[in-house]
Design a protein around this motif. Structure first.
Motif, short mmCIF file in Angstrom:
data_model
loop_
_atom_site.label_atom_id
_atom_site.label_comp_id
_atom_site.label_asym_id
_atom_site.label_seq_id
_atom_site.Cartn_x
_atom_site.Cartn_y
_atom_site.Cartn_z
N SER A 7 -5.48 15.60 -1.12
CA SER A 7 -4.99 14.27 -1.84
C SER A 7 -3.55 14.32 -1.78
N GLY A 8 -3.00 12.93 -2.23
CA GLY A 8 -1.52 12.76 -2.51
C GLY A 8 -1.14 12.05 -1.40
N GLY A 9 -1.61 11.75 -0.29
CA GLY A 9 -0.81 10.91 0.66
C GLY A 9 -0.64 9.47 0.34
N GLY A 10 -0.01 8.89 1.30
CA GLY A 10 0.28 7.49 1.15
C GLY A 10 1.19 6.95 2.21
N MET A 11 1.97 5.90 1.43
CA MET A 11 3.08 5.34 2.43
C MET A 11 4.25 5.34 1.60
N VAL A 12 5.57 5.88 2.13
CA VAL A 12 6.68 6.24 1.63
C VAL A 12 7.77 5.66 2.62
N ARG A 13 8.84 5.02 2.05
CA ARG A 13 9.93 4.80 2.90
C ARG A 13 10.58 5.88 3.42
N PRO A 14 11.41 6.07 4.49
CA PRO A 14 12.41 7.29 4.82
C PRO A 14 13.22 7.37 3.67
N GLY A 15 13.32 8.79 3.55
CA GLY A 15 14.11 9.41 2.49
C GLY A 15 13.37 9.88 1.17
N GLY A 16 12.11 9.23 1.10
CA GLY A 16 11.21 9.50 -0.06
C GLY A 16 10.65 10.75 -0.07
N SER A 17 9.86 10.94 -0.92
CA SER A 17 8.99 11.98 -1.50
C SER A 17 7.45 11.84 -1.41
N LEU A 18 6.73 12.92 -1.32
CA LEU A 18 5.23 13.16 -1.38
C LEU A 18 4.93 14.21 -1.84
N ARG A 19 3.95 14.61 -2.71
CA ARG A 19 3.30 15.92 -2.92
C ARG A 19 1.83 15.82 -2.68
N LEU A 20 1.43 16.63 -1.72
CA LEU A 20 0.11 16.70 -1.17
C LEU A 20 -0.50 18.03 -2.12
N SER A 21 -1.72 17.64 -2.26
CA SER A 21 -2.48 18.77 -2.96
C SER A 21 -3.78 19.00 -2.11
N CYS A 22 -4.21 20.22 -2.25
CA CYS A 22 -5.49 20.64 -1.43
C CYS A 22 -6.35 21.50 -2.36
#
Length: 122
Positions: A7-22
């Motif tokens: 989980s945790g995916g999505g759309m983000v702009r360049p330079g942004g951040s995301l945190r994925l979990s499993c």
């Protein structure tokens, strides 16, 4: 039954951040090394990162080293991937995998999740 759910995916702009979990279930999570892979549209799977059972050793591909951080919480049976400074070329389906006992992080896994989509676009 072994299950790995990302989980945790999505759309983000360049330079942004995301945190994925499993989130893992059906096996003793703390006994296994784990890896993250990704697959971009029209390309084959690419190993991204690996972590040993206790989280004391971490490994990264050259493409993500210095930008991504892998971690795990064995008490919560959860694997994480913190992704910073995202680039359009990081776009893809990200999935976690349970590494075979004694296996290679980059290629020898026996179970994987369905994945979560990450799209980096302006």
């Amino acid at each position: 039954e072994v299950r790995l759910v990302e989980s945790g995916g999505g759309m983000v702009r360049p330079g942004g951040s995301l945190r994925l979990s499993c989130t893992a279930s059906g096996f003793t999570f703390s006994n296994y090394d784990m890896s993250w892979f990704r697959q971009a549209p029209g390309k084959g799977p690419e190993w991204v990162s690996g972590i040993n059972t206790r989280g004391l050793a971490t490994y990264y591909s050259a493409a993500v080293k210095g930008r991504f951080t892998v971690s795990r919480d064995n008490a919560q049976n959860t694997l994480y991937l913190q992704m910073n400074s995202l680039k359009p070329e990081d776009t893809g389906l990200y999935y976690c995998a349970r590494v075979m006992l004694g296996g290679d992080y980059e290629s020898e896994y026996e179970y994987r999740g369905q994945g979560t989509q990450v799209t980096v676009s302006s």
